[in-house]
Design a protein around this motif. Sequence first.
Motif, PDB file in Angstrom:
ATOM      1  N   VAL A 157      39.983  31.689  40.989  1.00 35.51           N
ATOM      2  CA  VAL A 157      39.334  31.673  39.685  1.00 35.51           C
ATOM      3  C   VAL A 157      39.296  33.099  39.134  1.00 35.51           C
ATOM      4  O   VAL A 157      38.905  34.030  39.843  1.00 35.51           O
ATOM      5  N   MET A 158      39.719  33.280  37.902  1.00 37.36           N
ATOM      6  CA  MET A 158      39.540  34.573  37.239  1.00 37.36           C
ATOM      7  C   MET A 158      38.291  34.463  36.371  1.00 37.36           C
ATOM      8  O   MET A 158      38.312  33.871  35.281  1.00 37.36           O
ATOM      9  N   TRP A 159      37.199  34.991  36.885  1.00 36.22           N
ATOM     10  CA  TRP A 159      35.971  35.007  36.101  1.00 36.22           C
ATOM     11  C   TRP A 159      36.079  36.050  35.002  1.00 36.22           C
ATOM     12  O   TRP A 159      36.733  37.080  35.177  1.00 36.22           O
ATOM     13  N   VAL A 160      35.425  35.790  33.898  1.00 40.37           N
ATOM     14  CA  VAL A 160      35.472  36.729  32.783  1.00 40.37           C
ATOM     15  C   VAL A 160      34.127  36.741  32.073  1.00 40.37           C
ATOM     16  O   VAL A 160      33.446  35.718  31.973  1.00 40.37           O
ATOM     17  N   GLY A 281      37.732  33.563  44.868  1.00 38.78           N
ATOM     18  CA  GLY A 281      37.723  32.136  45.109  1.00 38.78           C
ATOM     19  C   GLY A 281      36.566  31.462  44.396  1.00 38.78           C
ATOM     20  O   GLY A 281      35.560  32.101  44.050  1.00 38.78           O
ATOM     21  N   SER A 282      36.679  30.156  44.206  1.00 41.64           N
ATOM     22  CA  SER A 282      35.652  29.431  43.461  1.00 41.64           C
ATOM     23  C   SER A 282      34.313  29.387  44.178  1.00 41.64           C
ATOM     24  O   SER A 282      33.309  29.010  43.575  1.00 41.64           O
ATOM     25  N   TRP A 283      34.284  29.791  45.470  1.00 41.18           N
ATOM     26  CA  TRP A 283      32.988  29.863  46.158  1.00 41.18           C
ATOM     27  C   TRP A 283      32.044  30.848  45.484  1.00 41.18           C
ATOM     28  O   TRP A 283      30.834  30.749  45.624  1.00 41.18           O
ATOM     29  N   ALA A 284      32.604  31.810  44.736  1.00 42.62           N
ATOM     30  CA  ALA A 284      31.765  32.790  44.055  1.00 42.62           C
ATOM     31  C   ALA A 284      30.904  32.152  42.981  1.00 42.62           C
ATOM     32  O   ALA A 284      29.917  32.757  42.539  1.00 42.62           O
ATOM     33  N   THR A 285      31.257  30.928  42.558  1.00 44.78           N
ATOM     34  CA  THR A 285      30.422  30.219  41.587  1.00 44.78           C
ATOM     35  C   THR A 285      28.989  30.157  42.072  1.00 44.78           C
ATOM     36  O   THR A 285      28.038  30.394  41.314  1.00 44.78           O
ATOM     37  N   TRP A 305      35.752  31.169  33.020  1.00 41.47           N
ATOM     38  CA  TRP A 305      36.851  31.408  33.954  1.00 41.47           C
ATOM     39  C   TRP A 305      38.152  30.901  33.345  1.00 41.47           C
ATOM     40  O   TRP A 305      38.169  30.103  32.422  1.00 41.47           O
ATOM     41  N   PHE A 306      39.257  31.396  33.892  1.00 40.55           N
ATOM     42  CA  PHE A 306      40.565  30.882  33.520  1.00 40.55           C
ATOM     43  C   PHE A 306      41.495  31.042  34.716  1.00 40.55           C
ATOM     44  O   PHE A 306      41.265  31.864  35.606  1.00 40.55           O
ATOM     45  N   SER A 307      42.527  30.206  34.763  1.00 46.05           N
ATOM     46  CA  SER A 307      43.525  30.315  35.818  1.00 46.05           C
ATOM     47  C   SER A 307      44.395  31.537  35.569  1.00 46.05           C
ATOM     48  O   SER A 307      44.577  31.966  34.421  1.00 46.05           O
ATOM     49  N   PHE A 308      44.938  32.092  36.632  1.00 49.88           N
ATOM     50  CA  PHE A 308      45.816  33.248  36.475  1.00 49.88           C
ATOM     51  C   PHE A 308      46.926  32.881  35.502  1.00 49.88           C
ATOM     52  O   PHE A 308      47.587  31.850  35.657  1.00 49.88           O
ATOM     53  N   PRO A 309      47.142  33.692  34.474  1.00 51.21           N
ATOM     54  CA  PRO A 309      48.037  33.288  33.379  1.00 51.21           C
ATOM     55  C   PRO A 309      49.516  33.274  33.749  1.00 51.21           C
ATOM     56  O   PRO A 309      49.948  33.888  34.725  1.00 51.21           O
TER      57      PRO A 309
END
Length: 439
Positions: A157-160, A281-285, A305-309
Amino acid sequence: MKNSKKILFALVLALFALFVTACSSSKNDAEGSNKSGELSGEIVMWHSFTQGPRLESIQKSADEFMKKHPKVKIKIETFSWNDFYTKWTTGLANGNVPDISTALPNQVMEMVNSDALVPLNDTIKTIGEDKFNKTALDEAKVDGNFYSVPLYSHAQVMWVRTDLLKQYNIEVPKTLEDLEKACDTFLENGITPFTLANSTKWTGSMYFQCLAARKGGLEPFQKAADGTGSFEDESFEWAGEKIQEWVNKGYFPDGFNSMSEDDGQSRQLFYQETAAMYLIGSWATANLKTDSEDGGSDFYDKVGWFSFPAISDSNADSSILCGTMGDQFISFNCEGEKLDAAFELASYLSSEEVVDFMVESSLIPPVKGIEDKITDPVSKSIVEAANNASAVQLWYDQYLDPSVANAHLDGNQEVFGLTMTPAEANKKMQDAQQEYLNK
């Protein structure tokens, strides 16, 4: 089993209690019970969850078990990931392993190669393969046989900081070119584009894996892993060169190679608006949500978040997800009634109370229908993206033989540190892979 201490992987998730019932009959007066038949003694458990809901879910399961069996002590030993991996692999070599432990996919492979596991095909058929996320369950296969079942699902996950996107009129990046333009805008305004704590090395590896997958798809890695290709493929070299380009541009924080992810140093930069994006990783949610609540702030409402582009000039499928749809497994190394007790302890991880706690904490058990329990829109969207992914690129350090994974992690950290060229790092990785294949 060939040895008195045979490691057996068993089912942990939604219907694990059914298996426990089948295994609960007394076999003899083995260690772990007394003459009255009441369980007693100590069960040692190792895991690498040093903080957050994953740590809490393990403790909740142990506490619930000890309420039912007051004469049994669950001794939980927690290690940072690097210490855990070293202790675990050393223990496997000398026979000093705990009664119950978490493990990663390449550790399963290592034990299968050492003839230390038995297939669980019949057991899984009895429980029902259709209860689990197929992609997650497939990760438990080695040479067509099941040896384990996953405990969690995790995706890249790319958090933003959505508040920063809005402040600087930046659209969510759809392509790598968009991402780099966003990074340049953040830099112009005194904000580090990516937070990164890379002393653990696997955090930097996520960038390498995502870049390589977007450039060449899954095929270069699959061929390099099975020996029909090489980790010196152009996709891997391009990924390393892009990383060094980003380092030279200042896309990462100062001193990132000595910062600790385990200590939350990367998240702190993200919280403080010092950095705009966070690849993890999405565990950071769970951590982001919990930290926001504990701090009495509305921080969690300011992130997305967005997927790696995608890369515009690449034909690679941009829906490919990096991560593990099955992540963390439960292993057992005990016998008789002590094994029955360990099975029962593990079953508490799939109890309604603990599963509900996981979901509320934004952890994702890899079972079908789990999205129906999820109310958090961010977590729900991550699960939907995982379900819609055409394929999954497994984390290198969880898939490859440990010797190859370590060569990659060490070399990639040096690529980030500008102390090794991408070509040199990839050759180091390929040499380790060739040595492994020669065995």
